[in-house]
Design a protein around this motif. Structure first.
Motif, short mmCIF file in Angstrom:
data_model
loop_
_atom_site.label_atom_id
_atom_site.label_comp_id
_atom_site.label_asym_id
_atom_site.label_seq_id
_atom_site.Cartn_x
_atom_site.Cartn_y
_atom_site.Cartn_z
N MET A 13 0.84 -1.20 0.00
CA MET A 13 0.00 0.00 0.00
C MET A 13 0.87 1.24 0.00
O MET A 13 1.95 1.26 0.57
CB MET A 13 -0.92 0.00 1.22
CG MET A 13 -1.81 1.23 1.32
SD MET A 13 -2.95 1.13 2.73
CE MET A 13 -2.57 2.67 3.56
N SER A 14 0.35 2.28 -0.65
CA SER A 14 0.99 3.59 -0.60
C SER A 14 0.19 4.45 0.38
O SER A 14 -1.04 4.45 0.34
CB SER A 14 0.98 4.21 -2.00
OG SER A 14 0.97 5.60 -1.91
N LEU A 15 0.88 5.20 1.25
CA LEU A 15 0.18 6.07 2.20
C LEU A 15 -0.42 7.29 1.51
O LEU A 15 -1.21 8.01 2.11
CB LEU A 15 1.12 6.51 3.33
CG LEU A 15 1.62 5.42 4.28
CD1 LEU A 15 2.38 6.04 5.45
CD2 LEU A 15 0.49 4.55 4.81
N LEU A 23 -0.12 -5.20 6.22
CA LEU A 23 0.59 -5.03 4.95
C LEU A 23 1.95 -5.70 4.96
O LEU A 23 2.62 -5.77 5.99
CB LEU A 23 0.77 -3.53 4.66
CG LEU A 23 -0.52 -2.69 4.61
CD1 LEU A 23 -0.18 -1.20 4.57
CD2 LEU A 23 -1.37 -3.07 3.40
N PHE A 53 -4.39 3.59 9.53
CA PHE A 53 -3.18 3.36 8.73
C PHE A 53 -2.09 2.69 9.56
O PHE A 53 -1.39 1.81 9.08
CB PHE A 53 -2.67 4.68 8.14
CG PHE A 53 -3.39 5.12 6.88
CD1 PHE A 53 -4.57 4.52 6.49
CD2 PHE A 53 -2.88 6.14 6.08
CE1 PHE A 53 -5.25 4.92 5.33
CE2 PHE A 53 -3.54 6.54 4.92
CZ PHE A 53 -4.72 5.94 4.56
N THR A 91 4.93 -1.22 2.66
CA THR A 91 4.32 0.12 2.73
C THR A 91 5.23 1.13 2.06
O THR A 91 6.44 1.15 2.33
CB THR A 91 4.08 0.56 4.19
OG1 THR A 91 3.25 -0.40 4.84
CG2 THR A 91 3.43 1.93 4.26
N VAL A 115 -0.31 -0.78 8.60
CA VAL A 115 1.15 -0.87 8.41
C VAL A 115 1.78 -1.88 9.36
O VAL A 115 2.64 -2.67 8.98
CB VAL A 115 1.79 0.54 8.58
CG1 VAL A 115 3.31 0.44 8.60
CG2 VAL A 115 1.34 1.47 7.46
N LEU A 163 9.35 -1.50 4.77
CA LEU A 163 8.95 -0.09 4.73
C LEU A 163 9.85 0.63 3.73
O LEU A 163 11.07 0.61 3.85
CB LEU A 163 9.14 0.50 6.13
CG LEU A 163 8.58 1.88 6.45
CD1 LEU A 163 7.09 1.97 6.17
CD2 LEU A 163 8.85 2.24 7.91
#
Length: 309
Positions: free
Chosen positions: A178-180, A201, A193, A204, A197, A234
């Motif tokens: 996922m992209s923030l 996920l 979120f 990220t 995270v 991350l």
């Protein structure tokens, strides 16, 4: 299928403006503002359109992955209107399998006004339209299960039906990235979120602003210790400082490319994610994946729009 993206199906409308235009319309440079259809039309009435593209953050990444030779799919909600048809055709042209059946909705297809200032920064005004009304029934579970990975965008997360669609996709995914998306997006959904995270996920993507906001960090050292602690991957983009991948076992850094002729920063993060995920899905090393992401981002910022020509 290597990867299926789920995101806001938005038609990008790209225009060049002066800084004065942003001030006059109370817009914060380099950020995204949600607007209604009336405001969208009012802003557009004073502008010259440079280009329209089948956009949306994750859709841009998925097209990038397709251009790198991966078998890809996309799920996003559109209306059975003129823009919806253009959106679908735009993805098909890029060899993206579109897992959504267009039908008449209460709202029109979503649109994003991308305003490019002389310093190449982009400021976005988004009318989500029907894209923001995605629900559980819109998620093609078979497509998700048949993909090695699902890639989601933070922009899509909203309470109610979009959140349920998000969770449905996550529950059926093999691997999840996922992209923030945006600092203000993180502000709005910080608790959710953080939970995603830390617990849901596998990968990220965030820029420095977004990750600092998410964990209330005061220094990059805090970001590194957070990344090591969560035992996930991350990926942080740091503008001219390059990028870094943080896992429990390693920290890998990649320098940015220098002496670029930057004309538009639209899609830089989206194409970086495409390059990194291409490397990851094709078993490249973490450094090679960061490098491929950097190359893709460097290419896209030297042209107008978020599609590599």
């Amino acid at each position: 299928m290597k990867i299926t993206g789920i995101g806001n199906a938005i038609v990008d409308v790209i225009c060049k403006v002066e800084d004065e235009f942003l001030k006059k319309n109370n817009l914060t440079k380099s950020n995204m503002k949600l607007i209604d259809e009336v405001e969208f039309k009012k802003l557009l009435s004073n502008l010259k359109i440079e280009e329209t593209v089948s956009g949306g953050s994750v859709a841009n990444s998925i097209v990038g992955l397709s251009q790198l030779g991966n078998k890809v799919g996309f799920i996003g909600k559109i209306d059975d209107d003129d823009l919806g048809e253009k959106y679908e055709q735009g993805l098909k042209k890029e060899k993206v399998e579109y897992f959504y059946n267009r039908k008449k909705e209460l709202l029109p297809t979503g649109t994003c006004l991308i305003l490019i200032t002389p310093d190449s920064e982009r400021t976005m005004c988004t009318f989500l339209g029907t894209a923001g009304k995605i629900n559980k029934k819109d998620i093609d579970i078979k497509a998700i299960k048949n993909s090695e990975m699902t890639f989601l965008e933070g922009y899509l997360w909203d309470e109610g039906e979009p959140k349920e669609a998000f969770i449905e996709a996550i529950n059926h995914s093999n691997k999840k990235a996922m992209s923030l998306s945006d600092k203000f997006c993180v502000e709005r959904h910080k608790k959710s979120f953080l939970e995603l995270v830390q617990n849901k996920l596998d990968i990220t993507f965030a820029n420095e602003q977004e990750i600092f906001e998410l964990i209330d960090a005061k220094s990059f050292e805090e970001v590194i210790s957070f990344g090591k602690k969560i035992n996930k991957t991350l990926i942080i983009t740091r503008s001219d400082k390059g990028s870094v991948a943080i896992t429990q076992d390693e920290i890998v850094e990649c320098e940015s490319q220098k002496n670029l002729n930057i004309v538009d920063l639209t899609g830089a993060g989206d194409l970086f994610a495409a390059g990194f995920l291409h490397g990851y899905l094709n078993k490249m090393s973490t450094y090679q994946s960061l490098r491929r992401g950097t190359e893709m981002a460097s290419q896209i910022i030297q042209q107008i729009g978020a599609r590599l020509k």
